[in-house]
Design a protein around this motif. Structure first.
Motif, PDB file in Angstrom:
ATOM      1  N   ARG A 255      -6.386   6.187   1.828  1.00  0.00           N
ATOM      2  CA  ARG A 255      -6.294   4.717   1.849  1.00  0.00           C
ATOM      3  C   ARG A 255      -6.707   4.164   3.206  1.00  0.00           C
ATOM      4  NH1 ARG A 255      -4.421   1.869  -2.243  1.00  0.00           N
ATOM      5  NH2 ARG A 255      -3.521   2.981  -4.012  1.00  0.00           N
ATOM      6  N   ILE A 256      -6.275   4.805   4.279  1.00  0.00           N
ATOM      7  CA  ILE A 256      -6.631   4.338   5.614  1.00  0.00           C
ATOM      8  C   ILE A 256      -8.141   4.451   5.830  1.00  0.00           C
ATOM      9  CG2 ILE A 256      -6.401   4.851   8.074  1.00  0.00           C
ATOM     10  CD1 ILE A 256      -3.492   5.715   7.437  1.00  0.00           C
ATOM     11  N   ASN A 257      -8.747   5.558   5.399  1.00  0.00           N
ATOM     12  CA  ASN A 257     -10.192   5.738   5.550  1.00  0.00           C
ATOM     13  C   ASN A 257     -10.970   4.712   4.727  1.00  0.00           C
ATOM     14  OD1 ASN A 257      -9.923   7.898   7.302  1.00  0.00           O
ATOM     15  ND2 ASN A 257      -9.945   9.427   5.663  1.00  0.00           N
ATOM     16  N   ALA A 258     -10.425   4.340   3.584  1.00  0.00           N
ATOM     17  CA  ALA A 258     -11.082   3.324   2.753  1.00  0.00           C
ATOM     18  C   ALA A 258     -11.147   1.990   3.493  1.00  0.00           C
ATOM     19  CB  ALA A 258     -10.341   3.165   1.432  1.00  0.00           C
TER      20      ALA A 258
ATOM     21  N   GLU B 283     -14.183  -2.052   6.854  1.00  0.00           N
ATOM     22  CA  GLU B 283     -14.335  -2.849   8.062  1.00  0.00           C
ATOM     23  C   GLU B 283     -15.645  -2.538   8.788  1.00  0.00           C
ATOM     24  OE1 GLU B 283     -10.856  -1.980  10.241  1.00  0.00           O
ATOM     25  OE2 GLU B 283      -9.519  -3.178   8.959  1.00  0.00           O
ATOM     26  N   ALA B 284     -16.116  -1.304   8.630  1.00  0.00           N
ATOM     27  CA  ALA B 284     -17.373  -0.922   9.279  1.00  0.00           C
ATOM     28  C   ALA B 284     -18.563  -1.595   8.613  1.00  0.00           C
ATOM     29  CB  ALA B 284     -17.527   0.594   9.227  1.00  0.00           C
TER      30      ALA B 284
ATOM     31  N   GLU C 130       0.830  -1.206   0.000  1.00  0.00           N
ATOM     32  CA  GLU C 130       0.000   0.000   0.000  1.00  0.00           C
ATOM     33  C   GLU C 130       0.866   1.258   0.000  1.00  0.00           C
ATOM     34  OE1 GLU C 130      -3.833  -1.618  -0.238  1.00  0.00           O
ATOM     35  OE2 GLU C 130      -3.155   0.434  -0.340  1.00  0.00           O
ATOM     36  N   ILE C 131       1.964   1.227   0.739  1.00  0.00           N
ATOM     37  CA  ILE C 131       2.867   2.381   0.777  1.00  0.00           C
ATOM     38  C   ILE C 131       3.486   2.617  -0.605  1.00  0.00           C
ATOM     39  CG2 ILE C 131       5.033   3.269   1.751  1.00  0.00           C
ATOM     40  CD1 ILE C 131       4.284   1.722   4.343  1.00  0.00           C
ATOM     41  N   ILE C 132       3.860   1.529  -1.259  1.00  0.00           N
ATOM     42  CA  ILE C 132       4.434   1.649  -2.604  1.00  0.00           C
ATOM     43  C   ILE C 132       3.415   2.251  -3.569  1.00  0.00           C
ATOM     44  CG2 ILE C 132       5.211   0.306  -4.597  1.00  0.00           C
ATOM     45  CD1 ILE C 132       6.644  -1.543  -2.596  1.00  0.00           C
TER      46      ILE C 132
END
Length: 320
Positions: free
Chosen positions: A311-314, A319-320, A280-282
């Motif tokens: 990306r983190i919010n996605a 997960e929600a 994901e970082i790449i």
């Protein structure tokens, strides 16, 4: 220059009229020459390789008969491109050293490490490791397409596994079993049917009997799903984790440094990126590079933070 082993393998392939093996070795030599800057010679070798076997029928060559079990590539990644812990890097280096000196070990009745199990969350570098090992050893990478191997017909999967291990024995390379849970699931699980147990038993038998020069790498996202009998069949088990802060910094330096040598990643960006996997970082780095090219702007931490948050919010929303 071709190594002594490659020359011997070329001669053997010619004697056995094994066009596919001859082509594979020729491409290995071409890749090695390209890495040493001999581009013209490498191109000529590749052109010759494309002509090998044309007009002839390939016999029992699984990677070219259209069944789709193998995806064959010739990676160019290097060990210096792999961002993992120092312990994992040392163990990979040990595998490479032992492989390159396998004939010396054999004189003392010892065998080199060549059967590896890698466990870790998605995106932590399991597939990339297989590519690095193949490139470092100038070997082709055979990625086994598990969805083409595992079928619903009784006995067919075991037959395909036998064909794969026949190819492992006759065509030296790095063989990568991704999503290994498909055949390595614990036989004691209540939901495992008899056919799944037979498949696993077949794999255990084939991997134990294999004495080829090929390297076998199996990858799984969850080692808890695997049967315990598997672990003693592998020479080494590597556990991949999410990146540390130091590894995150190295990922940014490697991915962005070649494009913009003046860029300095901030501590805030590193803290935010530590919530994501290596892959994901790449992807964030690649998005930043593309944005810099298209908008004709410098890469900065403000844009990186925005992309990281997206990306983190996605993932939070999923997960929600």
């Amino acid at each position: 220059m071709a190594t002594a082993d490659q020359v011997k393998s070329l001669i053997k392939a010619h004697i056995e009229q094994d066009d596919e093996r001859f082509k594979t070795i020729t491409l290995q030599i071409a890749a090695n020459e390209a890495r040493h800057g001999h581009d013209t010679f490498a191109r000529e070798l590749k052109q010759y390789a494309e002509k090998i076997g044309k007009g002839k029928k390939n016999l029992i060559r699984l990677n070219n008969n259209g069944n789709g079990m193998f995806l064959v590539t010739y990676p160019s990644e290097r060990l210096s491109d792999l961002v993992v812990s120092s312990e994992i890097q040392e163990r990979i280096e040990r595998l490479l050293i032992e492989y390159r000196n396998r004939h010396k070990l054999q004189k003392y009745g010892l065998s080199n490490r060549r059967k590896i199990l890698i466990e870790g969350r998605p995106g932590t570098g399991k597939t990339f490791t297989a590519s690095v090992i193949a490139a470092e050893l100038d070997l082709p990478l055979y990625t086994i397409q598990m969805d083409k191997v595992v079928t619903k017909f009784m006995g067919e999967t075991s037959t395909k596994l036998r064909q794969i291990f026949d190819n492992i024995s006759t065509s030296t390379g790095v063989y990568f079993f991704d999503e290994f849970d498909a055949i390595g699931a614990d036989r004691s699980l209540d939901n495992e049917v008899g056919e799944a147990r037979r498949i696993l038993n077949s794999f255990l038998q084939f991997i134990e009997q294999d004495t080829s020069d090929s390297i076998i790498i199996a990858a799984t996202n969850n080692q808890k799903l695997l049967d315990q009998a598997l672990f003693r069949r592998f020479d080494d088990v590597l556990h991949y984790a999410m990146p540390t802060s130091d590894e995150v910094r190295r990922l940014f330096e490697i991915r962005l440094g070649t494009f913009d040598s003046s860029f300095k990643v901030s501590d805030e960006t590193i803290r935010m990126a530590s919530k994501l996997s290596h892959a994901e970082i790449i992807r964030v780095c690649d998005d930043a590079i593309k944005n810099s090219i298209l908008m004709n702007t410098k890469i900065d931490n403000v844009y990186l933070l925005k992309m990281l948050k997206d990306r983190i919010n996605a993932y939070i929303a999923k997960e929600a």
